[in-house]
Design a protein around this motif. Structure first.
Motif: not given
Ligand SMILES: [Mg+2]
Ligand SMILES: Nc1ncnc2c1ncn2[C@@H]1O[C@H](COP(=O)(O)OP(=O)(O)OP(=O)(O)O)[C@@H](O)[C@H]1O
Length: 239
Positions: A41-43, A84-86, A159-162
């Protein structure tokens, strides 16, 4: 408009993480990406943003093939916002400075105007403009990350895991802010989420990913009601 057509991508030459990914999003809609840890997913978001370039396949944004355009050009050129996620805010900088970084490409007056607009929308930012981002709560930080990405008025938002790490109440505040972006700013939003049921509630459509490809897709409401989907992919937490 986001059109991902049969995209293959990975971090090293031998291993493909995305293995023929195909999906679309267009207009003012929220499209959620669900799937197990490590499925890509993030990729996928990083590849759309241009941190990774696809080995094959095509990425079209707003009608233009941008498959081989790297991130530093893409964000500006394509009206793309990415959270991003982080590490999605600069902890050592103040809230004002974080927003200025987001508005870096804008003329000064426009940057100030946009900052005022977003502060009116998100009062939590206005109250703490000169505090460091490090002093914010998790939910406040997500709002800042969202506002920073919105500074240049993107047409597309990734949006990555808001909602990662947020309590249910704060999760709803962040999701309300995301819905507002879709409804008022008419942004196309592609959002990765682990809180599947909550995410589907605010989404128009969703894709369930598995091992670097789309396992299934549909209208969000239909996916929420589908018994098999709930059992297999959503942990059936809807009751
Ligand atoms: Mg991810
Ligand atoms: N920078 C990197 N270098 C090498 N491999 C990576 C890198 N980032 C991710 N991977 C690998 O790519 C695969 C997919 O990772 P990705 O971060 O896209 O998963 P994800 O679906 O977002 O998972 P999660 O739900 O845990 O965030 C994993 O096997 C991971 O180990």
């Amino acid at each position: 408009m986001i059109d991902i057509d049969n995209v293959v991508a990975g971090y090293s030459a031998e291993i493909d993480i995305l293995r023929g990914m195909t999906l679309q999003a267009q207009g003012a809609e929220i499209v959620t990406l669900l799937g197990p840890n490590g499925c890509g997913k993030s990729t996928l978001l990083k590849t759309i943003a241009g941190y990774l370039l696809p080995r094959s396949g095509r990425i079209t944004l707003r009608g233009e093939d941008v498959s081989q355009i790297p991130v530093h050009r893409k964000i500006r050129h394509c009206g793309l916002g990415f959270v991003p996620q982080t590490d999605n805010v600069f902890s050592a900088l103040t809230i004002r400075e974080n927003l200025q970084v987001g508005g870096h490409y804008l003329p000064k007056a426009e940057c100030a105007r946009r900052m005022d607009e977003l502060c009116a929308l998100y009062p939590v930012l206005a109250r703490k403009m000169d505090a460091r981002a490090a002093s914010m709560s998790g939910g406040e930080r997500q709002i800042l990350a969202l506002a920073r990405a919105l500074m240049p008025r993107p047409g597309i938002l990734l949006l990555d895991e808001p909602s990662a790490g947020l309590s249910p109440k704060v999760l709803h505040e962040v999701f309300d802010a995301i819905v507002h972006v879709r409804n008022q700013e008419r942004v196309t939003i592609l959002m990765v989420e682990q809180n599947a049921m909550e995410a589907l509630r605010i989404s128009d459509r969703a894709y369930v990913l598995s091992m670097g490809a789309v396992a299934l897709t549909g209208e969000a409401g239909a996916l929420m009601r589908d018994e098999k989907v709930r059992e297999l992919y959503l942990g059936d937490r809807a009751h």
